[in-house]
Design an enzyme around this catalytic site. Structure first.
Site, short mmCIF file in Angstrom:
data_model
loop_
_atom_site.label_atom_id
_atom_site.label_comp_id
_atom_site.label_asym_id
_atom_site.label_seq_id
_atom_site.Cartn_x
_atom_site.Cartn_y
_atom_site.Cartn_z
NE ARG A 1 7.85 -11.45 6.58
CZ ARG A 1 6.72 -11.26 5.88
NH1 ARG A 1 6.27 -12.21 5.10
NH2 ARG A 1 6.02 -10.14 5.99
CD GLU B 1 -0.73 -11.54 1.75
OE1 GLU B 1 -1.37 -10.89 0.89
OE2 GLU B 1 0.49 -11.63 1.76
CD GLU C 1 -8.54 -11.60 -1.76
OE1 GLU C 1 -8.41 -10.41 -1.39
OE2 GLU C 1 -7.97 -12.54 -1.20
C1 MV4 Z 1 -7.43 -6.16 0.39
C2 MV4 Z 1 -8.13 -5.00 0.80
C3 MV4 Z 1 -9.51 -5.00 0.71
N1 MV4 Z 1 -10.15 -6.07 0.20
N2 MV4 Z 1 -8.11 -7.21 -0.10
C4 MV4 Z 1 -3.41 -6.53 0.33
C5 MV4 Z 1 -1.99 -6.44 0.73
C6 MV4 Z 1 -2.02 -5.62 1.96
N3 MV4 Z 1 -0.80 -4.90 2.20
C7 MV4 Z 1 -3.11 -4.67 1.70
N4 MV4 Z 1 -4.04 -5.37 0.94
C8 MV4 Z 1 -5.38 -5.20 0.90
N5 MV4 Z 1 -6.09 -6.24 0.45
C9 MV4 Z 1 -9.44 -7.16 -0.20
N6 MV4 Z 1 -10.11 -8.21 -0.73
C10 MV4 Z 1 -7.39 -3.89 1.26
C11 MV4 Z 1 -6.02 -3.98 1.27
C12 MV4 Z 1 -5.28 -2.79 1.65
C13 MV4 Z 1 -4.91 -2.60 2.94
C14 MV4 Z 1 -5.21 -3.56 3.88
C15 MV4 Z 1 -4.79 -3.33 5.16
C16 MV4 Z 1 -4.10 -2.19 5.50
C17 MV4 Z 1 -3.82 -1.24 4.58
C18 MV4 Z 1 -4.20 -1.43 3.26
C19 MV4 Z 1 -3.89 -0.49 2.30
C20 MV4 Z 1 -4.27 -0.72 1.02
C21 MV4 Z 1 -4.97 -1.89 0.68
#
Ligand code: MV4
Length: 458
Positions: A292, A288, A200
Site C-alpha cells: 500500500r 516484510e 526469527e
Molecule cells: C524485529 C526486530 C528485531 N529482530 N524482528 C517488527 C514489526 C516492526 N514494527 C518492529 N518489528 C521488529 N522486528 C527481528 N527479527 C525488531 C523490531 C522492532 C522494531 C523494528 C524497527 C523499529 C522499531 C522497532 C521497535 C520494536 C521492535
C-alpha cells in the site's frame, strides 16, 4: 486515463489522493461515515457519498457499502489509501470483478505479502537476505524448540497474518519460547482469525530501513530510496527520515537492488515498500513487504520531487513509468513527525474532541498534510493522526532545525498532542547524532520525557 476515482478512505490520506486527482483533471468521489459529515475530505472532493454509521466496520471497512457507492457514482477506479481495505485481497478481487480498477497491486501480490511467513519463504528462495529463523510457519512447540536450537536466543515469535509487530512475542530461553509460542498463536487466532506463527532470530540494535518501490505493468521496477522508521512506539511509527543517517552509498545500492529484486520475483504492480532490518554491522535482512502507499511517503516525494500517488494512478491506468532508476535523484534530507491527538504525559492516551483553534506551520521547506481545521471535532472512532509535519533541508542538521522551528509554530487549542515529544527528540543529542535504533524511543520516554514532564500537581 480515469475520469472518476472513488477514495475509499478518510482523513489526511483522502485529501492527499483528492489533490493528486485534481492535478490530473480527474473527478474525486469521497465516501464518509456519519461521524465524518463535516470532515475536510468530504468538503474538498468533487462529490461525496455517505456509506454508513461511525464505526469503521459499518462504513469504511464495509466492502458492500464501498462498492455500492462506487457503482452509484459510476467511478472508473478506487484508491484505498492506507489502512482500512488497502491490503484486503478480497476487496481488490471484488473491484476487479465489478470492472472497477483497484489502484494498487494485484490480489495475489496482496495475499502473498500479507502472509508474512510465506513472504519470507519467497524472498529466501530468491536469494534475498532474510532474518535467520523458521523456514515456514511453526506448528508445534517441539518444532519451535528445534528452530530455537538451530538459531540462537533471543528469538521473536511473529504472527503470519499480523505484520507491524502485532502479536509479536520475545523469547530468551526454551521456557519463554514455549510460553511465547502458545500466547502468540492464541492471540493471533483471536486477532486475525489465523493462529499461524513463525520464528526469527532477534536482530539486536536493529534499524527499520524500508525502500519505496514503484513497478509498472510493462516490466519496469524502480526504487525511490529508503526511509529510516526506527523511531516507533509500540510498533506505531512516530518519526521517519530519509536518507537513513548511517547508510553508505554502497549499502544503499545493495539494499535498493534487493528491494527491486523482491518486487520483481513476485511480479509486483504499483507502489510498495520493502521493510528491512539493518544491524550494527551493516547486514540487512528482509522483514516484510507493505502493499500500500505508506503514511510516511511524503519524505520520499520531497527528496525525489516525485508524486507517488499520481504515479500509482498512472500505473493503474496502464501507463509506463515516466522514469527509470538512472532518473531518480535525491536532494537534501527530509524528516516527518506524526502529530497524534494523544497525551504523552498520560501514556499516550487518545485525546479526541473539538479543536478550538489550530494554526499549522509553514515557511521554507515545510509541508503539512492534515485534514484538521479550527472548529473540527476529532472523532473517537478512527486513528489519532492530526497532522504530518514534513520538512526538507539541504542537510540533516538543517532539516532538524527546520522541524524544530515548524513544531514551535504548531498551535492547537483543545486536544493534547505529541508535538512536545517531537521537540524533545529534535533537541536530543543521541537523535541529533543519528545514532539511534529500535529501542531509542522506549528508552527516551523512560529517561527523557520524565525530565520534560510538567511539575506534579501540588
Ligand atoms: C524485529 C526486530 C528485531 N529482530 N524482528 C517488527 C514489526 C516492526 N514494527 C518492529 N518489528 C521488529 N522486528 C527481528 N527479527 C525488531 C523490531 C522492532 C522494531 C523494528 C524497527 C523499529 C522499531 C522497532 C521497535 C520494536 C521492535
Amino acid at each position: 486515463m480515469f475520469s472518476r476515482i472513488l477514495i475509499a478512505n478518510r482523513g489526511e490520506i483522502a485529501l492527499r489522493v483528492i489533490r493528486a486527482c485534481r492535478e490530473l483533471g480527474i473527478k474525486s468521489i469521497a465516501v464518509y461515515s456519519e461521524a465524518d459529515e463535516r470532515a475536510m475530505h468530504v468538503q474538498m472532493a468533487d462529490e461525496a457519498i455517505c456509506i454508513g454509521p461511525a464505526k469503521a466496520q459499518d462504513s469504511y471497512l464495509k466492502i458492500a457499502n464501498v462498492i455500492s457507492a462506487a457503482e452509484v457514482a459510476d467511478v472508473d477506479a478506487i484508491h484505498p489509501g492506507y489502512g482500512f481495505l488497502s491490503e484486503n485481497a478480497h476487496f481488490a478481487e471484488i473491484c476487479d470483478s465489478c470492472k472497477i480498477k483497484f489502484i494498487g497491486p494485484t490480489p495475489d501480490n496482496i495475499r502473498k505479502m500479507g502472509d508474512k511467513s510465506e513472504a519470507r519463504e519467497t524472498m529466501r528462495k530468491h536469494g534475498i537476505p532474510t532474518v535467520p529463523g523458521s523456514k515456514s510457519i511453526v506448528r508445534t512447540k517441539e518444532e519451535a524448540i528445534a528452530v530455537a536450537h538451530a538459531t540462537t536466543y533471543p528469538l521473536l515469535i511473529k504472527a503470519s497474518a499480523g505484520g507491524g509487530g502485532k502479536g509479536m512475542r520475545i523469547a530468551h530461553n526454551d521456557v519463554s519460547l514455549v510460553q511465547g509460542f502458545m500466547m502468540a498463536s492464541s492471540e493471533a487466532e483471536r486477532a486475525f482469525n489465523c493462529g499461524d506463527v513463525y520464528i526469527e532470530k532477534m536482530i539486536e540494535n536493529a534499524r527499520h530501513v524500508e525502500f519505496q518501490i514503484m513497478a509498472d505493468n510493462h516490466g519496469r521496477v524502480v526504487h525511490l530510496g529508503e526511509r529510516d522508521c526506527s523511531i516507533q512506539r509500540r510498533h506505531q511509527k512516530l518519526l521517519e527520515e530519509t536518507p537513513c543517517p548511517v547508510l553508505s552509498a554502497d549499502l544503499r545500492k545493495k539494499m535498493g537492488r534487493a528491494a527491486v529484486r523482491a518486487a520483481e520475483v513476485i511480479g509486483y504492480r504499483g507502489a510498495g515498500t520493502i521493510e528491512f532490518l539493518l544491524d550494527d554491522k551493516d547486514r540487512f535482512y528482509f522483514m516484510e513487504m507493505n502493499t500500500r502507499v505508506q503514511v510516511e511517503h511524503p519524505i520520499t516525494e520531497v527528496c525525489t520531487g516525485l508524486d507517488i500517488v499520481k504515479e500509482q494512478i498512472r500505473i493503474a491506468a496502464g501507463e509506463r513509468l515516466g522514469f527509470d532508476q538512472r532518473d531518480v535523484v535525491w536532494r537534501g534530507h527530509s524528516i516527518e513527525w506524526r502529530v497524534n491527538a494523544e497525551d504523552p504525559f498520560k501514556d499516550f492516551a487518545p485525546s479526541p474532541g473539538a479543536i478550538k483553534w489550530l494554526h499549522l506551520p509553514g515557511g521554507p521547506g515545510v509541508r503539512v498534510d492534515s485534514a484538521c481545521y479550527t472548529g473540527y471535532e476529532i472523532p473517537q472512532y478512527y486513528d489519532s493522526l492530526i497532522a504530518k509535519i514534513i520538512v526538507w533541508g539541504g542537510s540533516r542538521e538543517e532539516a532538524i532545525s527546520r522541524m524544530s522551528r515548524a513544531m514551535g509554530e504548531f498551535m492547537i487549542e483543545g486536544p493534547a498532542t505529541t508535538v512536545a515529544l517531537g521537540q524533545a527528540i529534535m533537541n536530543d543529542s543521541l537523535f541529533r547524532r543519528g545514532r539511534y535504533h529500535t529501542k531509542y524511543l522506549e528508552n527516551f520516554i523512560r529517561d527523557g520525557i520524565g525530565r520534560a514532564a510538567p511539575a506534579a500537581h501540588p
